[in-house]
Design a protein around this motif. Structure first.
Motif, PDB file in Angstrom:
ATOM      1  N   THR A 184     -75.114 -10.514 -20.826  1.00 42.12           N
ATOM      2  CA  THR A 184     -74.940  -9.110 -20.272  1.00 42.12           C
ATOM      3  C   THR A 184     -76.038  -8.299 -20.789  1.00 42.12           C
ATOM      4  O   THR A 184     -76.713  -7.355 -19.961  1.00 42.12           O
ATOM      5  CB  THR A 184     -73.492  -8.603 -20.784  1.00 42.12           C
ATOM      6  N   GLN A 185     -76.433  -8.361 -21.902  1.00 41.47           N
ATOM      7  CA  GLN A 185     -77.462  -7.452 -22.530  1.00 41.47           C
ATOM      8  C   GLN A 185     -78.617  -8.062 -21.922  1.00 41.47           C
ATOM      9  O   GLN A 185     -79.554  -7.079 -21.405  1.00 41.47           O
ATOM     10  CB  GLN A 185     -77.653  -7.900 -24.099  1.00 41.47           C
ATOM     11  N   PHE A 186     -79.134  -9.079 -21.494  1.00 41.36           N
ATOM     12  CA  PHE A 186     -80.334  -9.559 -20.976  1.00 41.36           C
ATOM     13  C   PHE A 186     -80.196  -9.502 -19.343  1.00 41.36           C
ATOM     14  O   PHE A 186     -81.427  -9.201 -18.935  1.00 41.36           O
ATOM     15  CB  PHE A 186     -80.686 -11.086 -21.298  1.00 41.36           C
ATOM     16  N   GLY A 187     -79.375  -9.580 -18.848  1.00 34.67           N
ATOM     17  CA  GLY A 187     -79.309  -9.440 -17.206  1.00 34.67           C
ATOM     18  C   GLY A 187     -77.982  -8.716 -16.685  1.00 34.67           C
ATOM     19  O   GLY A 187     -77.916  -8.688 -15.186  1.00 34.67           O
ATOM     20  N   GLY A 188     -77.347  -7.847 -17.439  1.00 35.10           N
ATOM     21  CA  GLY A 188     -76.443  -7.008 -16.853  1.00 35.10           C
ATOM     22  C   GLY A 188     -74.984  -7.819 -16.634  1.00 35.10           C
ATOM     23  O   GLY A 188     -74.989  -8.912 -16.773  1.00 35.10           O
ATOM     24  N   VAL A 189     -74.079  -6.852 -16.154  1.00 36.69           N
ATOM     25  CA  VAL A 189     -72.853  -7.670 -16.274  1.00 36.69           C
ATOM     26  C   VAL A 189     -72.771  -8.817 -15.218  1.00 36.69           C
ATOM     27  O   VAL A 189     -71.935  -9.753 -15.543  1.00 36.69           O
ATOM     28  CB  VAL A 189     -71.729  -6.375 -15.508  1.00 36.69           C
ATOM     29  N   GLU A 190     -73.573  -8.802 -14.261  1.00 35.82           N
ATOM     30  CA  GLU A 190     -73.429  -9.954 -13.259  1.00 35.82           C
ATOM     31  C   GLU A 190     -73.965 -11.164 -13.695  1.00 35.82           C
ATOM     32  O   GLU A 190     -73.980 -12.346 -13.225  1.00 35.82           O
ATOM     33  CB  GLU A 190     -74.162  -9.579 -11.668  1.00 35.82           C
ATOM     34  N   ALA A 191     -74.759 -11.225 -14.751  1.00 37.77           N
ATOM     35  CA  ALA A 191     -75.236 -12.181 -15.429  1.00 37.77           C
ATOM     36  C   ALA A 191     -74.169 -13.236 -16.271  1.00 37.77           C
ATOM     37  O   ALA A 191     -74.503 -14.322 -16.557  1.00 37.77           O
ATOM     38  CB  ALA A 191     -76.619 -11.973 -16.490  1.00 37.77           C
ATOM     39  N   ALA A 192     -73.131 -12.461 -16.696  1.00 35.98           N
ATOM     40  CA  ALA A 192     -72.247 -13.108 -17.405  1.00 35.98           C
ATOM     41  C   ALA A 192     -71.025 -13.399 -16.682  1.00 35.98           C
ATOM     42  O   ALA A 192     -70.240 -12.426 -16.527  1.00 35.98           O
ATOM     43  CB  ALA A 192     -71.921 -12.096 -18.792  1.00 35.98           C
ATOM     44  N   PRO A 193     -70.308 -14.700 -16.783  1.00 37.22           N
ATOM     45  CA  PRO A 193     -69.187 -14.878 -15.794  1.00 37.22           C
ATOM     46  C   PRO A 193     -68.035 -14.605 -16.710  1.00 37.22           C
ATOM     47  O   PRO A 193     -67.929 -14.449 -17.829  1.00 37.22           O
ATOM     48  CB  PRO A 193     -69.313 -16.532 -15.728  1.00 37.22           C
ATOM     49  N   SER A 194     -66.888 -14.482 -16.131  1.00 36.38           N
ATOM     50  CA  SER A 194     -65.801 -14.080 -16.702  1.00 36.38           C
ATOM     51  C   SER A 194     -65.209 -15.570 -17.318  1.00 36.38           C
ATOM     52  O   SER A 194     -65.330 -16.488 -16.883  1.00 36.38           O
ATOM     53  CB  SER A 194     -64.630 -13.921 -15.617  1.00 36.38           C
ATOM     54  N   LEU A 195     -64.719 -15.488 -18.569  1.00 38.37           N
ATOM     55  CA  LEU A 195     -64.261 -16.566 -19.252  1.00 38.37           C
ATOM     56  C   LEU A 195     -62.889 -16.262 -19.616  1.00 38.37           C
ATOM     57  O   LEU A 195     -62.345 -17.103 -20.576  1.00 38.37           O
ATOM     58  CB  LEU A 195     -65.098 -16.544 -20.414  1.00 38.37           C
ATOM     59  N   ASP A 196     -62.198 -15.438 -19.012  1.00 35.24           N
ATOM     60  CA  ASP A 196     -60.721 -15.023 -19.359  1.00 35.24           C
ATOM     61  C   ASP A 196     -59.896 -16.512 -19.097  1.00 35.24           C
ATOM     62  O   ASP A 196     -60.014 -17.103 -18.072  1.00 35.24           O
ATOM     63  CB  ASP A 196     -60.155 -13.939 -18.378  1.00 35.24           C
ATOM     64  N   LEU A 197     -58.988 -16.753 -20.196  1.00 32.73           N
ATOM     65  CA  LEU A 197     -58.086 -17.581 -19.986  1.00 32.73           C
ATOM     66  C   LEU A 197     -57.229 -17.528 -18.821  1.00 32.73           C
ATOM     67  O   LEU A 197     -56.852 -18.339 -17.965  1.00 32.73           O
ATOM     68  CB  LEU A 197     -57.090 -17.756 -21.404  1.00 32.73           C
ATOM     69  N   ALA A 198     -56.926 -16.348 -18.474  1.00 32.22           N
ATOM     70  CA  ALA A 198     -56.195 -16.131 -17.365  1.00 32.22           C
ATOM     71  C   ALA A 198     -56.883 -16.412 -15.923  1.00 32.22           C
ATOM     72  O   ALA A 198     -56.119 -17.189 -14.987  1.00 32.22           O
ATOM     73  CB  ALA A 198     -55.664 -14.710 -17.105  1.00 32.22           C
ATOM     74  N   PHE A 199     -57.961 -16.567 -15.944  1.00 32.69           N
ATOM     75  CA  PHE A 199     -58.843 -17.020 -14.738  1.00 32.69           C
ATOM     76  C   PHE A 199     -58.581 -18.511 -14.946  1.00 32.69           C
ATOM     77  O   PHE A 199     -58.681 -19.110 -13.560  1.00 32.69           O
ATOM     78  CB  PHE A 199     -60.191 -16.418 -14.679  1.00 32.69           C
ATOM     79  N   PHE A 200     -58.885 -18.964 -15.788  1.00 31.63           N
ATOM     80  CA  PHE A 200     -58.877 -20.672 -15.961  1.00 31.63           C
ATOM     81  C   PHE A 200     -57.445 -21.053 -15.433  1.00 31.63           C
ATOM     82  O   PHE A 200     -57.258 -21.918 -14.719  1.00 31.63           O
ATOM     83  CB  PHE A 200     -58.929 -21.126 -17.411  1.00 31.63           C
ATOM     84  N   LEU A 201     -56.288 -20.472 -16.054  1.00 32.79           N
ATOM     85  CA  LEU A 201     -55.135 -20.943 -15.692  1.00 32.79           C
ATOM     86  C   LEU A 201     -54.464 -20.702 -14.054  1.00 32.79           C
ATOM     87  O   LEU A 201     -53.798 -21.337 -13.780  1.00 32.79           O
ATOM     88  CB  LEU A 201     -53.877 -19.910 -16.451  1.00 32.79           C
ATOM     89  N   ARG A 202     -55.433 -19.718 -13.588  1.00 31.05           N
ATOM     90  CA  ARG A 202     -55.014 -19.367 -12.072  1.00 31.05           C
ATOM     91  C   ARG A 202     -56.023 -20.343 -11.236  1.00 31.05           C
ATOM     92  O   ARG A 202     -56.134 -20.234  -9.927  1.00 31.05           O
ATOM     93  CB  ARG A 202     -55.398 -18.069 -11.796  1.00 31.05           C
ATOM     94  N   GLY A 203     -56.914 -21.053 -11.988  1.00 29.89           N
ATOM     95  CA  GLY A 203     -57.635 -22.140 -11.185  1.00 29.89           C
ATOM     96  C   GLY A 203     -59.191 -21.475 -10.692  1.00 29.89           C
ATOM     97  O   GLY A 203     -59.633 -22.083  -9.767  1.00 29.89           O
ATOM     98  N   VAL A 204     -59.526 -20.407 -11.353  1.00 30.07           N
ATOM     99  CA  VAL A 204     -60.698 -19.850 -10.770  1.00 30.07           C
ATOM    100  C   VAL A 204     -61.938 -20.714 -11.036  1.00 30.07           C
ATOM    101  O   VAL A 204     -61.927 -21.146 -12.245  1.00 30.07           O
ATOM    102  CB  VAL A 204     -60.918 -18.382 -11.405  1.00 30.07           C
ATOM    103  N   ARG A 205     -62.785 -20.861 -10.362  1.00 31.58           N
ATOM    104  CA  ARG A 205     -63.940 -21.929 -10.653  1.00 31.58           C
ATOM    105  C   ARG A 205     -65.183 -21.088 -10.413  1.00 31.58           C
ATOM    106  O   ARG A 205     -66.015 -20.644  -9.839  1.00 31.58           O
ATOM    107  CB  ARG A 205     -64.001 -23.136  -9.722  1.00 31.58           C
TER     108      ARG A 205
END
Length: 167
Positions: free
Chosen positions: A146-167
């Motif tokens: 995030t520091q190097f590339g802004g918010v769009e440079a870092a993916p969501s790593l939330d467990l909730a996304f994983f559990l919902r099947g976000v890829r």
């Protein structure tokens, strides 16, 4: 309870893939750039996680601790580190997949890296530690992205996304 640990092993591999893909999308110089995280750079932080996982997996398997310092940089380039990370994630998933219900009540005995202190720890606590440790340092790597590339440079790593099947 076994499904809980298997879910965390699968989440761990998923989050690592997303994080490493994001690292690969950054300019090569960002990989070694010191951003002030505990281990400094993405390279050092991700190598630390690999070293720690190798140490813990050796302990879980009843093997001698690898002779690594916790700040050892095993791989200088992202491609080699990525391949090693994927291998360790598969090893961890395989280990957790082989556990039976009685194993979770067992104890891991090991010698600390930094001191020669012998430790006996319930396996369930050690598993909680390895997955929490991954999350902790992935968060630091995420902050560097995030520091190097802004918010769009870092993916969501939330467990909730994983559990919902976000890829």
């Amino acid at each position: 309870m076994l499904e809980h640990w298997r879910m965390f092993a699968a989440y761990n591999a998923w989050a690592n893939r997303r994080l490493y893909d994001a690292c690969g999308a950054r300019p090569e110089a960002d990989f070694s750039r010191d951003g002030g995280a505990f281990f400094g750079s993405l390279k050092a932080t991700l190598n630390h996680l690999l070293v720690a996982d190798r140490i813990w997996l050796a302990r879980f398997e009843g093997e001698a601790n690898p002779a690594y310092r916790l700040d050892t940089v095993l791989f200088e380039d992202l491609a080699a580190l990525t391949a090693a990370r994927e291998f360790e994630d598969a090893r961890l998933s395989d280990y957790v997949g082989r556990l039976g219900p009685d194993d979770l009540g067992g104890v891991v005995t090991y010698r600390r890296q930094a001191t020669s202190e012998d430790i006996r720890q319930p396996l369930a606590q050690a598993l909680a530690h390895i997955f929490n440790h991954q999350t902790h340092h992935r968060g630091q790597a995420h902050a560097l992205l995030t520091q190097f590339g802004g918010v769009e440079a870092a993916p969501s790593l939330d467990l909730a996304f994983f559990l919902r099947g976000v890829r």
